[in-house]
Design a protein around this motif. Structure first.
Motif, PDB file in Angstrom:
ATOM      1  N   GLU A 250      59.405 -86.585 -43.042  1.00 55.25           N
ATOM      2  CA  GLU A 250      59.508 -86.275 -41.612  1.00 55.25           C
ATOM      3  C   GLU A 250      58.238 -85.663 -41.029  1.00 55.25           C
ATOM      4  O   GLU A 250      58.306 -84.840 -40.120  1.00 55.25           O
ATOM      5  N   SER A 251      57.088 -86.058 -41.545  1.00 54.85           N
ATOM      6  CA  SER A 251      55.836 -85.601 -40.928  1.00 54.85           C
ATOM      7  C   SER A 251      55.733 -86.136 -39.509  1.00 54.85           C
ATOM      8  O   SER A 251      55.978 -87.320 -39.265  1.00 54.85           O
ATOM      9  N   HIS A 252      55.381 -85.267 -38.593  1.00 54.26           N
ATOM     10  CA  HIS A 252      55.217 -85.666 -37.196  1.00 54.26           C
ATOM     11  C   HIS A 252      53.858 -86.330 -37.044  1.00 54.26           C
ATOM     12  O   HIS A 252      52.823 -85.693 -37.153  1.00 54.26           O
ATOM     13  N   ILE A 253      53.864 -87.645 -36.792  1.00 52.49           N
ATOM     14  CA  ILE A 253      52.591 -88.373 -36.723  1.00 52.49           C
ATOM     15  C   ILE A 253      52.470 -89.185 -35.437  1.00 52.49           C
ATOM     16  O   ILE A 253      51.813 -90.223 -35.402  1.00 52.49           O
ATOM     17  N   SER A 254      53.107 -88.724 -34.389  1.00 52.46           N
ATOM     18  CA  SER A 254      52.914 -89.357 -33.079  1.00 52.46           C
ATOM     19  C   SER A 254      52.237 -88.350 -32.163  1.00 52.46           C
ATOM     20  O   SER A 254      52.513 -87.152 -32.229  1.00 52.46           O
ATOM     21  N   PHE A 255      51.345 -88.840 -31.305  1.00 50.16           N
ATOM     22  CA  PHE A 255      50.528 -87.962 -30.492  1.00 50.16           C
ATOM     23  C   PHE A 255      50.486 -88.453 -29.047  1.00 50.16           C
ATOM     24  O   PHE A 255      50.385 -89.659 -28.795  1.00 50.16           O
ATOM     25  N   ALA A 256      50.560 -87.518 -28.134  1.00 47.57           N
ATOM     26  CA  ALA A 256      50.290 -87.852 -26.735  1.00 47.57           C
ATOM     27  C   ALA A 256      48.788 -88.016 -26.575  1.00 47.57           C
ATOM     28  O   ALA A 256      48.011 -87.251 -27.134  1.00 47.57           O
ATOM     29  N   ASN A 257      48.383 -89.038 -25.831  1.00 48.66           N
ATOM     30  CA  ASN A 257      46.946 -89.280 -25.648  1.00 48.66           C
ATOM     31  C   ASN A 257      46.682 -89.604 -24.179  1.00 48.66           C
ATOM     32  O   ASN A 257      46.642 -90.770 -23.779  1.00 48.66           O
ATOM     33  N   SER A 258      46.499 -88.559 -23.394  1.00 48.56           N
ATOM     34  CA  SER A 258      46.258 -88.721 -21.956  1.00 48.56           C
ATOM     35  C   SER A 258      44.846 -88.339 -21.564  1.00 48.56           C
ATOM     36  O   SER A 258      44.561 -88.121 -20.380  1.00 48.56           O
ATOM     37  N   HIS A 259      43.953 -88.244 -22.544  1.00 53.14           N
ATOM     38  CA  HIS A 259      42.603 -87.750 -22.251  1.00 53.14           C
ATOM     39  C   HIS A 259      41.825 -88.680 -21.320  1.00 53.14           C
ATOM     40  O   HIS A 259      41.036 -88.207 -20.498  1.00 53.14           O
ATOM     41  N   LEU A 260      42.044 -89.994 -21.431  1.00 52.64           N
ATOM     42  CA  LEU A 260      41.334 -90.910 -20.542  1.00 52.64           C
ATOM     43  C   LEU A 260      41.773 -90.693 -19.095  1.00 52.64           C
ATOM     44  O   LEU A 260      40.938 -90.657 -18.181  1.00 52.64           O
ATOM     45  N   GLN A 261      43.075 -90.532 -18.879  1.00 54.97           N
ATOM     46  CA  GLN A 261      43.566 -90.265 -17.524  1.00 54.97           C
ATOM     47  C   GLN A 261      43.002 -88.959 -16.982  1.00 54.97           C
ATOM     48  O   GLN A 261      42.629 -88.876 -15.807  1.00 54.97           O
ATOM     49  N   TYR A 262      42.942 -87.934 -17.848  1.00 53.88           N
ATOM     50  CA  TYR A 262      42.384 -86.657 -17.411  1.00 53.88           C
ATOM     51  C   TYR A 262      40.904 -86.815 -17.054  1.00 53.88           C
ATOM     52  O   TYR A 262      40.428 -86.264 -16.049  1.00 53.88           O
ATOM     53  N   ALA A 263      40.167 -87.573 -17.893  1.00 52.73           N
ATOM     54  CA  ALA A 263      38.745 -87.776 -17.621  1.00 52.73           C
ATOM     55  C   ALA A 263      38.549 -88.487 -16.291  1.00 52.73           C
ATOM     56  O   ALA A 263      37.699 -88.099 -15.473  1.00 52.73           O
ATOM     57  N   LEU A 264      39.342 -89.536 -16.046  1.00 53.11           N
ATOM     58  CA  LEU A 264      39.229 -90.262 -14.781  1.00 53.11           C
ATOM     59  C   LEU A 264      39.587 -89.372 -13.596  1.00 53.11           C
ATOM     60  O   LEU A 264      38.999 -89.493 -12.516  1.00 53.11           O
ATOM     61  N   THR A 265      40.533 -88.459 -13.801  1.00 53.87           N
ATOM     62  CA  THR A 265      40.900 -87.530 -12.729  1.00 53.87           C
ATOM     63  C   THR A 265      39.726 -86.629 -12.367  1.00 53.87           C
ATOM     64  O   THR A 265      39.390 -86.458 -11.183  1.00 53.87           O
ATOM     65  N   TRP A 266      39.080 -86.046 -13.406  1.00 51.67           N
ATOM     66  CA  TRP A 266      37.946 -85.152 -13.135  1.00 51.67           C
ATOM     67  C   TRP A 266      36.776 -85.908 -12.505  1.00 51.67           C
ATOM     68  O   TRP A 266      36.161 -85.430 -11.553  1.00 51.67           O
ATOM     69  N   PHE A 267      36.484 -87.108 -13.021  1.00 49.26           N
ATOM     70  CA  PHE A 267      35.395 -87.905 -12.432  1.00 49.26           C
ATOM     71  C   PHE A 267      35.755 -88.330 -11.011  1.00 49.26           C
ATOM     72  O   PHE A 267      34.890 -88.395 -10.132  1.00 49.26           O
ATOM     73  N   GLY A 268      37.031 -88.616 -10.769  1.00 46.91           N
ATOM     74  CA  GLY A 268      37.468 -88.978  -9.421  1.00 46.91           C
ATOM     75  C   GLY A 268      37.304 -87.836  -8.443  1.00 46.91           C
ATOM     76  O   GLY A 268      36.892 -88.039  -7.292  1.00 46.91           O
ATOM     77  N   LEU A 269      37.627 -86.610  -8.900  1.00 48.34           N
ATOM     78  CA  LEU A 269      37.440 -85.445  -8.032  1.00 48.34           C
ATOM     79  C   LEU A 269      35.960 -85.220  -7.742  1.00 48.34           C
ATOM     80  O   LEU A 269      35.594 -84.836  -6.618  1.00 48.34           O
ATOM     81  N   ALA A 270      35.115 -85.454  -8.765  1.00 44.47           N
ATOM     82  CA  ALA A 270      33.672 -85.322  -8.534  1.00 44.47           C
ATOM     83  C   ALA A 270      33.200 -86.341  -7.504  1.00 44.47           C
ATOM     84  O   ALA A 270      32.408 -86.022  -6.604  1.00 44.47           O
ATOM     85  N   ALA A 271      33.698 -87.585  -7.615  1.00 44.08           N
ATOM     86  CA  ALA A 271      33.323 -88.617  -6.647  1.00 44.08           C
ATOM     87  C   ALA A 271      33.835 -88.271  -5.256  1.00 44.08           C
ATOM     88  O   ALA A 271      33.132 -88.484  -4.243  1.00 44.08           O
ATOM     89  N   ALA A 272      35.048 -87.712  -5.188  1.00 42.46           N
ATOM     90  CA  ALA A 272      35.598 -87.312  -3.892  1.00 42.46           C
ATOM     91  C   ALA A 272      34.760 -86.210  -3.262  1.00 42.46           C
ATOM     92  O   ALA A 272      34.527 -86.200  -2.038  1.00 42.46           O
ATOM     93  N   LEU A 273      34.293 -85.271  -4.091  1.00 40.95           N
ATOM     94  CA  LEU A 273      33.445 -84.197  -3.585  1.00 40.95           C
ATOM     95  C   LEU A 273      32.152 -84.762  -3.002  1.00 40.95           C
ATOM     96  O   LEU A 273      31.706 -84.342  -1.921  1.00 40.95           O
TER      97      LEU A 273
END
Length: 252
Positions: A211-234
Motif C-alpha cells: 500500500e505504498s502511496h505512489i500517486s502524485f498531484a502535478n499542477s506545477h505547469l498550471q501554476y507556472a502559467l498562472t505566474w507568467f500570465g500575471l507577469a504578462a498582465a502586469l
C-alpha cells in the motif's frame, strides 16, 4: 527631482520588482515541475525493478533519498516484538480489498547485520489494529527475507496530534520517534522506512501489504502559467497606462 517625478520612480521600481517576483515564481514552478516529473518516473519504474540489498550503515552518511525512494529492496533478519499503528485513510487500495479509515501496522526489524529498520507491514481497517482481532496476522518468527519499497521519514508537524504511547497509535510514521518507543539504538537505525510489497501479505489477508502511496498531484505547469500570465498582465497594464498618458500629453 520633483515630488511627482519621485513618485513615478518609486512606482516604476515597485512595478519592476513585482514583475521580477512573478517571473521568478514561474521559473520556480517549472523547476518544481521537472522535479515532480522525475519523482513520478522514479515511483513508476523503481517498484518494478528486481529487489536489491537494502542500504546499510556504510552508506547512511551519504544517503540520498531521491536516489533510493521507492526502490525495491530486500531485507533479511527478524521482526522484533511489538507493533505501532500509524493512522491513515486508504482511498485507493493496491494490495487487496480493504480500504477506508485504518492503520498501517509498523514494526521494528533487525537485519542479520545487526542494524534496525522500521517496516510498514501493511494496512488494517479501523478496529482491527490489535493483533487479537486478526488471528494469524503476526510476522513469521525467526529469520526471514522480505521485500519492500524504501520510503522517506514522515516527521510530525505542529498540527500533528501527539502519539498515544500506551496504545502505540501514531499520526505520522516518525522513524526516530517510533524506533525510540521500540527502544532501538538511533545510531543503528536506518534513515528510511520500508513498505512491504503485496506479496508479503499474510495468508489471512491482514495486514494488507503493498500500500505504498505512489500517486502524485502535478499542477506545477498550471501554476507556472498562472505566474507568467500575471507577469504578462502586469506588463499589459503598464503599457496601457503609458499609452493613455501619452495620448493625454499636451505634446501628443
Amino acid at each position: 527631482m520633483t515630488r511627482t517625478t519621485g513618485a513615478r520612480v518609486v512606482l516604476a521600481l515597485l512595478t519592476a520588482a513585482a514583475f521580477a517576483v512573478l517571473i521568478s515564481l514561474g521559473v520556480w514552478q517549472l523547476q518544481r515541475l521537472a522535479w515532480k516529473e522525475a519523482l513520478i518516473a522514479a515511483a513508476t519504474e523503481r517498484p518494478t525493478l528486481p529487489a536489491i540489498a537494502a542500504p546499510g550503515p556504510d552508506i547512511w552518511s551519504d544517503f540520498s533519498l531521491d536516489d533510493w525512494n521507492y526502490r525495491r529492496i530486500r531485507l533479511t533478519g527478524t521482526f522484533g516484538p511489538g507493533e505501532a499503528y500509524a493512522w491513515t485513510n486508504l482511498s485507493e487500495p493496491r494490495g487487496g480489498d480493504y480500504a477506508g479509515a485504518g492503520y498501517f501496522v509498523v514494526a521494528p526489524f533487525t537485519t542479520t547485520d545487526g542494524w534496525s529498520v522500521l517496516v510498514n507491514r501493511g494496512f488494517v481497517p479501523d478496529g482491527q489494529q490489535a493483533p487479537g482481532t486478526r488471528p494469524g496476522s503476526g510476522p513469521v518468527a525467526g529469520v526471514v527475507t522480505v521485500e519492500g519499497l524504501i520510503r522517506r521519514n514522515d516527521p510530525p508537524n505542529f498540527v500533528t496530534p501527539a502519539p498515544d504511547l500506551e496504545t502505540m497509535v501514531w499520526f505520522s510514521r516518525d522513524i526516530p520517534g517510533m524506533m525510540a518507543a521500540f527502544d532501538r539504538d538511533p545510531a543503528r537505525t536506518a534513515p528510511y522506512s520500508v513498505d512491504l510489497v503485496a506479496a508479503e501479505t499474510p495468508a489471512g489477508g491482514l495486514p494488507q501489504a503493498g500500500e505504498s502511496h505512489i500517486s502524485f498531484a502535478n499542477s506545477h505547469l498550471q501554476y507556472a502559467l498562472t505566474w507568467f500570465g500575471l507577469a504578462a498582465a502586469l506588463v499589459g497594464v503598464v503599457i496601457a497606462a503609458l499609452w493613455r498618458r501619452r495620448r493625454k500629453s499636451p505634446e501628443a
